[in-house]
Design a protein around this motif. Structure first.
Motif, PDB file in Angstrom:
ATOM      1  N   HIS A   1       0.824  -1.213   0.000  1.00 31.79           N
ATOM      2  CA  HIS A   1       0.000   0.000   0.000  1.00 31.79           C
ATOM      3  C   HIS A   1       0.858   1.263   0.000  1.00 31.79           C
ATOM      4  N   ARG A   2       2.173   1.107  -0.078  1.00 32.84           N
ATOM      5  CA  ARG A   2       3.051   2.282  -0.059  1.00 32.84           C
ATOM      6  C   ARG A   2       2.947   3.045  -1.377  1.00 32.84           C
ATOM      7  N   PHE A   3       2.932   4.374  -1.272  1.00 37.33           N
ATOM      8  CA  PHE A   3       2.960   5.239  -2.456  1.00 37.33           C
ATOM      9  C   PHE A   3       3.779   6.464  -2.107  1.00 37.33           C
ATOM     10  N   ASP A   4       4.744   6.787  -2.952  1.00 38.54           N
ATOM     11  CA  ASP A   4       5.659   7.902  -2.707  1.00 38.54           C
ATOM     12  C   ASP A   4       5.609   8.834  -3.907  1.00 38.54           C
ATOM     13  N   ALA A   5       5.301  10.105  -3.673  1.00 41.19           N
ATOM     14  CA  ALA A   5       5.146  11.068  -4.762  1.00 41.19           C
ATOM     15  C   ALA A   5       5.664  12.424  -4.316  1.00 41.19           C
ATOM     16  N   PRO A   6       5.863  13.360  -5.250  1.00 37.27           N
ATOM     17  CA  PRO A   6       6.373  14.679  -4.870  1.00 37.27           C
ATOM     18  C   PRO A   6       5.494  15.426  -3.871  1.00 37.27           C
ATOM     19  N   SER A   7       4.174  15.287  -3.971  1.00 38.63           N
ATOM     20  CA  SER A   7       3.303  16.065  -3.095  1.00 38.63           C
ATOM     21  C   SER A   7       3.063  15.401  -1.753  1.00 38.63           C
ATOM     22  N   HIS A   8       3.147  14.058  -1.672  1.00 36.07           N
ATOM     23  CA  HIS A   8       2.810  13.365  -0.434  1.00 36.07           C
ATOM     24  C   HIS A   8       3.259  11.912  -0.506  1.00 36.07           C
ATOM     25  N   ALA A   9       3.232  11.254   0.631  1.00 32.66           N
ATOM     26  CA  ALA A   9       3.465   9.811   0.699  1.00 32.66           C
ATOM     27  C   ALA A   9       2.338   9.201   1.508  1.00 32.66           C
ATOM     28  N   ARG A  10       2.032   7.943   1.239  1.00 30.36           N
ATOM     29  CA  ARG A  10       1.010   7.272   2.028  1.00 30.36           C
ATOM     30  C   ARG A  10       1.334   5.785   2.132  1.00 30.36           C
ATOM     31  N   SER A  11       0.803   5.164   3.186  1.00 39.36           N
ATOM     32  CA  SER A  11       0.973   3.734   3.369  1.00 39.36           C
ATOM     33  C   SER A  11      -0.066   3.237   4.357  1.00 39.36           C
ATOM     34  N   ARG A  12      -0.077   1.928   4.578  1.00 38.95           N
ATOM     35  CA  ARG A  12      -1.014   1.296   5.519  1.00 38.95           C
ATOM     36  C   ARG A  12      -0.215   0.452   6.499  1.00 38.95           C
ATOM     37  N   TYR A  13      -0.729   0.344   7.733  1.00 40.21           N
ATOM     38  CA  TYR A  13      -0.048  -0.385   8.792  1.00 40.21           C
ATOM     39  C   TYR A  13      -1.046  -1.264   9.536  1.00 40.21           C
ATOM     40  N   THR A  14      -0.586  -2.440   9.956  1.00 36.86           N
ATOM     41  CA  THR A  14      -1.383  -3.271  10.851  1.00 36.86           C
ATOM     42  C   THR A  14      -0.944  -2.992  12.279  1.00 36.86           C
ATOM     43  N   ILE A  15      -1.894  -3.085  13.214  1.00 38.17           N
ATOM     44  CA  ILE A  15      -1.613  -2.774  14.610  1.00 38.17           C
ATOM     45  C   ILE A  15      -1.675  -4.073  15.417  1.00 38.17           C
ATOM     46  N   GLY A  16      -0.506  -4.656  15.651  1.00 33.96           N
ATOM     47  CA  GLY A  16      -0.405  -5.867  16.446  1.00 33.96           C
ATOM     48  C   GLY A  16      -1.277  -6.988  15.916  1.00 33.96           C
ATOM     49  N   THR A  17      -1.925  -7.695  16.845  1.00 31.18           N
ATOM     50  CA  THR A  17      -2.809  -8.802  16.479  1.00 31.18           C
ATOM     51  C   THR A  17      -4.263  -8.364  16.441  1.00 31.18           C
ATOM     52  N   THR A  18      -4.494  -7.061  16.566  1.00 28.48           N
ATOM     53  CA  THR A  18      -5.862  -6.552  16.472  1.00 28.48           C
ATOM     54  C   THR A  18      -6.280  -6.501  15.007  1.00 28.48           C
ATOM     55  N   TRP A  19      -7.546  -6.208  14.791  1.00 24.20           N
ATOM     56  CA  TRP A  19      -8.033  -6.020  13.420  1.00 24.20           C
ATOM     57  C   TRP A  19      -7.806  -4.592  12.934  1.00 24.20           C
ATOM     58  N   VAL A  20      -7.271  -3.741  13.788  1.00 22.21           N
ATOM     59  CA  VAL A  20      -7.138  -2.318  13.469  1.00 22.21           C
ATOM     60  C   VAL A  20      -6.051  -2.105  12.422  1.00 22.21           C
ATOM     61  N   THR A  21      -6.347  -1.260  11.449  1.00 26.26           N
ATOM     62  CA  THR A  21      -5.353  -0.826  10.474  1.00 26.26           C
ATOM     63  C   THR A  21      -5.238   0.691  10.547  1.00 26.26           C
ATOM     64  N   ALA A  22      -4.071   1.191  10.181  1.00 26.21           N
ATOM     65  CA  ALA A  22      -3.817   2.634  10.172  1.00 26.21           C
ATOM     66  C   ALA A  22      -3.422   3.044   8.759  1.00 26.21           C
ATOM     67  N   ASP A  23      -4.194   3.922   8.159  1.00 28.87           N
ATOM     68  CA  ASP A  23      -3.867   4.482   6.849  1.00 28.87           C
ATOM     69  C   ASP A  23      -3.237   5.852   7.075  1.00 28.87           C
ATOM     70  N   LEU A  24      -2.023   6.009   6.587  1.00 22.96           N
ATOM     71  CA  LEU A  24      -1.234   7.211   6.859  1.00 22.96           C
ATOM     72  C   LEU A  24      -0.986   7.998   5.586  1.00 22.96           C
ATOM     73  N   THR A  25      -1.166   9.301   5.669  1.00 21.91           N
ATOM     74  CA  THR A  25      -0.765  10.235   4.614  1.00 21.91           C
ATOM     75  C   THR A  25       0.125  11.288   5.254  1.00 21.91           C
ATOM     76  N   LYS A  26       1.264  11.594   4.643  1.00 21.16           N
ATOM     77  CA  LYS A  26       2.140  12.612   5.202  1.00 21.16           C
ATOM     78  C   LYS A  26       2.736  13.459   4.093  1.00 21.16           C
TER      79      LYS A  26
END
Length: 205
Positions: free
Chosen positions: A119-144
């Motif tokens: 899910h990683r994407f790297d571009a001049p204006s921004h970057a984004r990716s996705r992360y899993t949080i331990g053994t939970t079902w929670v995911t974190a979608d990040l844009t920076k």
């Protein structure tokens, strides 16, 4: 540090740090706010910048260099920490050659945060990716992204597709900003590039 109870509806957390005059501070809302996140403005009828479509790279292929940068703030070198760690980890530089290390990181204490590299994407204006949080079902979608006036912004959206709620602690920390600043949520530091005097020159006889 904040505790977040993540239910089925996504929860969004926005973090920002501003580097100006050698100091890392929390920017004013006027400076930190963006009308829309990068990737949601651009050509009429589409949802990204033209340069992002030309230069943007999905996944882990190619360089691990974070493309987004400000007038003087940038993360230097091919460092996977730019993506495997939430926030702005790696080798932060402000104009000069001095490596400041991590600008700030976002962690979930007690949980292993793992990037989903596909899910990683790297571009001049921004970057984004996705992360899993331990053994939970929670995911974190990040844009920076880093704005022109050196505001490093991270937006994290936590989602829980599982059947039960998960209570997590989300911590943002900076090895640079360690002194209390104005307001209850502000930290500051002075970390400008070191200036050295030129070597003494002996006049010719």
């Amino acid at each position: 540090m904040s505790r977040r109870r993540v239910r089925r509806a996504p929860l969004r957390v926005a973090l920002a740090a501003r580097v100006a005059g050698g100091a890392v501070t929390v920017p004013s809302p006027a400076r930190a706010a963006s009308p829309v996140l990068p990737g949601n403005e651009g050509d009429v009828g589409v949802t990204d910048y033209y340069l992002d479509r030309v230069l943007g790279g999905p996944g882990t292929l190619g360089s691990a260099v974070l493309m987004t940068r400000g007038r003087s703030l940038y993360l230097r070198g091919a460092n996977n920490a730019n993506f495997t760690t939430m926030g702005f980890a790696g080798s932060a530089h402000v104009g000069g050659p001095n490596n400041l290390g991590n600008l700030y990181t976002v962690t979930v204490p007690g949980q292993t945060v793992t990037e989903v590299a596909a899910h990683r994407f790297d571009a001049p204006s921004h970057a984004r990716s996705r992360y899993t949080i331990g053994t939970t079902w929670v995911t974190a979608d990040l844009t920076k992204f880093v704005t022109d006036d050196n505001v490093a912004v991270t937006v994290v959206t936590f989602s829980n597709p599982g059947g039960s709620a998960a209570t997590l602690t989300v911590r943002a920390a900076s090895p640079l900003a360690t002194r209390a600043g104005p307001g209850t949520a502000a930290l500051t530091c002075t970390c400008g590039p070191r200036r050295t005097s030129p070597p003494a020159r002996t006049p010719r006889p």
